[in-house]
Motif scaffolding. Sequence first.
Motif, short mmCIF file in Angstrom:
data_model
loop_
_atom_site.label_atom_id
_atom_site.label_comp_id
_atom_site.label_asym_id
_atom_site.label_seq_id
_atom_site.Cartn_x
_atom_site.Cartn_y
_atom_site.Cartn_z
N TYR A 32 35.91 35.25 21.21
CA TYR A 32 36.88 34.25 21.71
C TYR A 32 38.14 34.62 22.26
O TYR A 32 38.58 34.25 23.34
CB TYR A 32 36.99 32.94 20.70
N GLU A 33 38.66 35.64 21.53
CA GLU A 33 39.96 36.41 22.34
C GLU A 33 39.62 36.68 23.54
O GLU A 33 40.42 36.82 24.55
CB GLU A 33 40.51 37.40 21.26
N ASP A 34 38.37 37.52 23.65
CA ASP A 34 38.19 38.20 24.92
C ASP A 34 38.02 37.03 25.93
O ASP A 34 38.62 37.21 27.16
CB ASP A 34 36.94 38.88 24.74
N LYS A 64 41.37 35.69 26.97
CA LYS A 64 42.07 36.65 27.88
C LYS A 64 41.62 36.56 29.08
O LYS A 64 42.42 36.84 30.45
CB LYS A 64 41.90 38.10 27.37
N LYS A 65 40.18 36.46 29.37
CA LYS A 65 39.57 36.19 30.76
C LYS A 65 40.08 35.01 31.38
O LYS A 65 40.44 35.15 32.64
CB LYS A 65 38.12 36.38 30.64
N ASN A 111 47.03 31.98 26.42
CA ASN A 111 47.72 32.43 25.20
C ASN A 111 47.04 32.06 23.98
O ASN A 111 46.83 30.82 24.00
CB ASN A 111 49.37 32.11 25.09
N GLU A 112 46.59 32.99 23.13
CA GLU A 112 45.71 32.51 21.95
C GLU A 112 46.52 31.93 21.05
O GLU A 112 46.00 31.11 20.22
CB GLU A 112 45.03 33.75 21.20
N LYS A 124 44.50 22.86 23.70
CA LYS A 124 46.01 23.47 24.14
C LYS A 124 46.88 22.54 23.41
O LYS A 124 46.98 21.35 23.05
CB LYS A 124 46.55 23.21 25.57
N ILE A 125 47.79 23.33 22.45
CA ILE A 125 48.60 22.77 21.40
C ILE A 125 49.83 22.21 22.07
O ILE A 125 50.37 23.26 22.81
CB ILE A 125 48.64 23.37 20.34
#
Length: 74
Positions: free
Chosen positions: A31-33, A36-37, A41-42, A69-70
């Motif tokens: 999910y981080e990848d 990034k794609k 911002n994680e 999104k927080i």
Amino acid sequence: MNRKNDITVDVKIVPDDNSEQSVNIEKGATYEDLLKKLDINEESVIVLNDGNATPIDGVIESGKIQVLKITSGG
């Protein structure tokens, strides 16, 4: 272009984008990848797969992904 080692996932970014988009990502990606794609911002989101919270380092298998999104304010 969908290569043999790619999977396609449906992603909805809330509240920014109420429409789903299909994203091709390499099989075995996390999910981080994906974030990034998508240039997200994680640290400012929660990722859900089929309504369940996922660890950022979890491997994407399939499903409908929501990026929440927080926002904060006072």
